[in-house]
Scaffold this active site. Structure first.
Site, short mmCIF file in Angstrom:
data_model
loop_
_atom_site.label_atom_id
_atom_site.label_comp_id
_atom_site.label_asym_id
_atom_site.label_seq_id
_atom_site.Cartn_x
_atom_site.Cartn_y
_atom_site.Cartn_z
N PRO A 1 0.85 -1.20 0.00
CA PRO A 1 0.00 0.00 0.00
C PRO A 1 0.88 1.25 0.00
O PRO A 1 1.89 1.30 0.71
CB PRO A 1 -0.79 -0.10 1.31
CG PRO A 1 -0.55 -1.47 1.82
CD PRO A 1 0.70 -1.98 1.21
N HIS A 2 0.51 2.23 -0.81
CA HIS A 2 1.32 3.44 -0.92
C HIS A 2 0.43 4.63 -1.20
O HIS A 2 -0.66 4.50 -1.76
CB HIS A 2 2.37 3.28 -2.01
CG HIS A 2 1.81 2.87 -3.33
ND1 HIS A 2 1.45 1.56 -3.60
CD2 HIS A 2 1.54 3.56 -4.45
CE1 HIS A 2 0.99 1.48 -4.83
NE2 HIS A 2 1.02 2.68 -5.37
#
Length: 151
Positions: free
Chosen positions: A65-66
């Protein structure tokens, strides 16, 4: 570029208890908020919004996740080995048990892609993933990932 440029040992979590993707994102957002002195809700909202665009579960039990975060000065990473498998809508439909959260300054462009590529290269090795999954403590997880040349 090395993963240790944006991941520090204190930001590695072992056997993080979580029962859902949202709970994983919430727990890691809370920890990131404390570390960075930023609003955890802003971090969570950015990560959750990115997940709504498409899962960051890249396969093999791994998710990255970013999100871009306003007021962040430099890339920031957190790695968590989860206590159990969590459905993450990954591209291979395999539940996730390793999560690497990457936060990037909002005004960063090319750096975002370079850091993301660095993480993907570091985690692509089956040896690294096995070391992370078999590590007895967070220090061993950090060493398994940070000592792998990522360039």
């Amino acid at each position: 570029m090395q993963i240790s440029d944006f991941l520090q040992p204190e930001n590695v979590f072992i056997d993080l208890p979580s029962s859902s993707k949202v709970q994983v994102l919430r727990r890691l957002s809370d920890a990131a908020g404390r570390q960075l002195g930023l609003d955890a809700n802003v971090i969570f909202d950015a990560l959750h919004a990115r997940e709504r665009l498409g899962s960051t579960g890249i396969g093999g039990g791994l998710a990255i996740p970013h999100a871009r975060i306003r007021d962040l000065k430099q890339p920031f990473g957190m790695l968590a080995r989860l206590a159990g498998d969590v459905a993450f809508d990954a591209i291979d439909d395999i539940p996730v048990n390793i999560v690497f959260v990457l936060l990037i300054p909002d005004d960063s462009t090319k750096a975002h892609l370079n850091v993301l590529a660095c993480i993907a290269r570091g985690l692509r090795s089956l040896g690294v993933l096995e070391a992370i999954r078999g590590a007895k403590d967070a220090r061993h997880i950090f060493e398994a990932l940070a000592e792998k040349p990522s360039t």
